[in-house]
Write a protein that holds these residues in place. Structure first.
Motif, PDB file in Angstrom:
ATOM      1  N   GLU A 279      -9.684   6.293 -15.449  1.00  0.00           N
ATOM      2  CA  GLU A 279      -9.058   6.989 -16.271  1.00  0.00           C
ATOM      3  C   GLU A 279      -8.379   8.062 -15.412  1.00  0.00           C
ATOM      4  OE1 GLU A 279      -7.606   5.527 -19.094  1.00  0.00           O
ATOM      5  OE2 GLU A 279      -8.760   4.047 -18.555  1.00  0.00           O
ATOM      6  N   LEU A 280      -8.505   8.399 -14.511  1.00  0.00           N
ATOM      7  CA  LEU A 280      -8.258   9.698 -13.534  1.00  0.00           C
ATOM      8  C   LEU A 280      -7.167   9.339 -12.929  1.00  0.00           C
ATOM      9  CD1 LEU A 280     -11.843  10.810 -12.477  1.00  0.00           C
ATOM     10  CD2 LEU A 280     -10.440  11.663 -14.248  1.00  0.00           C
ATOM     11  N   PRO A 281      -6.224  10.337 -12.660  1.00  0.00           N
ATOM     12  CA  PRO A 281      -5.060  10.307 -11.705  1.00  0.00           C
ATOM     13  C   PRO A 281      -5.415   9.663 -10.175  1.00  0.00           C
ATOM     14  CG  PRO A 281      -5.114  12.508 -12.875  1.00  0.00           C
ATOM     15  CD  PRO A 281      -6.612  11.815 -13.147  1.00  0.00           C
ATOM     16  N   LEU A 282      -4.184   9.523  -9.790  1.00  0.00           N
ATOM     17  CA  LEU A 282      -4.292   8.879  -8.268  1.00  0.00           C
ATOM     18  C   LEU A 282      -5.033   9.749  -7.505  1.00  0.00           C
ATOM     19  CD1 LEU A 282      -3.288   6.650  -6.330  1.00  0.00           C
ATOM     20  CD2 LEU A 282      -1.479   7.941  -5.900  1.00  0.00           C
ATOM     21  N   GLN A 283      -6.029   9.383  -6.642  1.00  0.00           N
ATOM     22  CA  GLN A 283      -6.783  10.138  -5.767  1.00  0.00           C
ATOM     23  C   GLN A 283      -7.653  11.139  -6.510  1.00  0.00           C
ATOM     24  OE1 GLN A 283      -4.719  11.283  -2.075  1.00  0.00           O
ATOM     25  NE2 GLN A 283      -3.045  10.173  -2.674  1.00  0.00           N
ATOM     26  N   GLU A 284      -7.860  11.215  -7.592  1.00  0.00           N
ATOM     27  CA  GLU A 284      -8.754  12.162  -8.344  1.00  0.00           C
ATOM     28  C   GLU A 284      -9.894  12.054  -8.014  1.00  0.00           C
ATOM     29  OE1 GLU A 284      -9.679  15.749 -10.358  1.00  0.00           O
ATOM     30  OE2 GLU A 284      -7.917  15.095  -9.339  1.00  0.00           O
ATOM     31  N   ASN A 285     -10.459  10.767  -8.065  1.00  0.00           N
ATOM     32  CA  ASN A 285     -11.951  10.557  -7.585  1.00  0.00           C
ATOM     33  C   ASN A 285     -12.229  10.793  -6.338  1.00  0.00           C
ATOM     34  OD1 ASN A 285     -13.112   8.700 -10.155  1.00  0.00           O
ATOM     35  ND2 ASN A 285     -10.855   7.855  -9.515  1.00  0.00           N
ATOM     36  N   HIS A 286     -11.456  10.629  -5.268  1.00  0.00           N
ATOM     37  CA  HIS A 286     -11.624  10.892  -3.892  1.00  0.00           C
ATOM     38  C   HIS A 286     -11.587  12.507  -3.871  1.00  0.00           C
ATOM     39  CE1 HIS A 286      -8.890  11.882  -0.497  1.00  0.00           C
ATOM     40  NE2 HIS A 286      -9.556  10.935   0.141  1.00  0.00           N
ATOM     41  N   ARG A 287     -10.762  13.072  -4.512  1.00  0.00           N
ATOM     42  CA  ARG A 287     -10.580  14.547  -4.538  1.00  0.00           C
ATOM     43  C   ARG A 287     -11.984  15.151  -4.965  1.00  0.00           C
ATOM     44  NH1 ARG A 287     -10.502  18.851  -6.968  1.00  0.00           N
ATOM     45  NH2 ARG A 287     -10.366  17.659  -9.005  1.00  0.00           N
ATOM     46  N   ARG A 288     -12.370  14.614  -6.140  1.00  0.00           N
ATOM     47  CA  ARG A 288     -13.594  15.155  -6.581  1.00  0.00           C
ATOM     48  C   ARG A 288     -14.898  14.895  -5.866  1.00  0.00           C
ATOM     49  NH1 ARG A 288     -13.580  14.027 -13.045  1.00  0.00           N
ATOM     50  NH2 ARG A 288     -11.472  15.085 -13.431  1.00  0.00           N
ATOM     51  N   VAL A 289     -15.011  13.701  -5.132  1.00  0.00           N
ATOM     52  CA  VAL A 289     -16.244  13.551  -4.278  1.00  0.00           C
ATOM     53  C   VAL A 289     -16.445  14.426  -2.945  1.00  0.00           C
ATOM     54  CG1 VAL A 289     -17.522  11.868  -2.809  1.00  0.00           C
ATOM     55  CG2 VAL A 289     -16.546  11.278  -5.164  1.00  0.00           C
ATOM     56  N   ALA A 290     -14.885  14.499  -2.486  1.00  0.00           N
ATOM     57  CA  ALA A 290     -14.836  15.621  -1.439  1.00  0.00           C
ATOM     58  C   ALA A 290     -15.466  16.976  -1.847  1.00  0.00           C
ATOM     59  CB  ALA A 290     -13.566  15.559  -0.757  1.00  0.00           C
ATOM     60  N   GLU A 291     -14.530  17.436  -2.934  1.00  0.00           N
ATOM     61  CA  GLU A 291     -15.041  18.865  -3.474  1.00  0.00           C
ATOM     62  C   GLU A 291     -16.525  18.955  -3.633  1.00  0.00           C
ATOM     63  OE1 GLU A 291     -14.333  20.896  -7.695  1.00  0.00           O
ATOM     64  OE2 GLU A 291     -12.434  20.546  -6.427  1.00  0.00           O
TER      65      GLU A 291
END
Length: 135
Positions: A103-115
């Protein structure tokens, strides 16, 4: 030995896209031994031959311990097994808590894991990969 764990896999019927979240653990890959991927596989449709996008985060395999400690603190729970099992358990818990998911916006999962890697003091590399069907 490689360990690949599917965290989420959903077929989005409105655009015939298979969305997925995966974590892969490969000790022999060293600095890329932990790989988290957010993927979008758009299947062929009339007038659209298909394409795929993968947004990845890589960290060193020896960062298992620091990442587990970080996620246990973030989630307020501990995970059973060896460090690889614990990290996989943490990722599943992040999905269950809604911190990662479809349900998250495009690339948000990716951004969160990097953060989160950054917050855990773990150097991480991000990568974007795409493929277009030429048929």
């Amino acid at each position: 030995m490689e360990r690949r764990e599917t965290l989420v896999e959903v077929r989005r019927t409105r655009n015939d896209c298979v969305f997925g979240l995966r974590v892969t653990l490969e000790p022999e890959r060293g600095d890329h031994g932990i790989a988290f991927a957010e993927s979008y596989d758009y299947l062929p449709l009339a007038g659209d031959p298909g394409r795929e996008y993968i947004y990845s985060v890589y960290a060193a395999y020896d960062a298992l311990g620091p990442l587990v400690v970080y996620f246990e603190g973030k989630l307020g729970q501990t995970f059973a097994g060896d460090p690889a099992d614990q990290l996989v358990g943490a990722f599943h818990a992040l999905v269950a808590a809604g911190e990662l998911g479809d349900e998250l916006p495009l690339q948000e999962n990716h951004r969160r894991v990097a953060e989160w890697c950054d917050q855990a003091g773990v150097p991480a590399e991000t990568e974007t990969w795409f493929w277009f069907n030429a048929d």
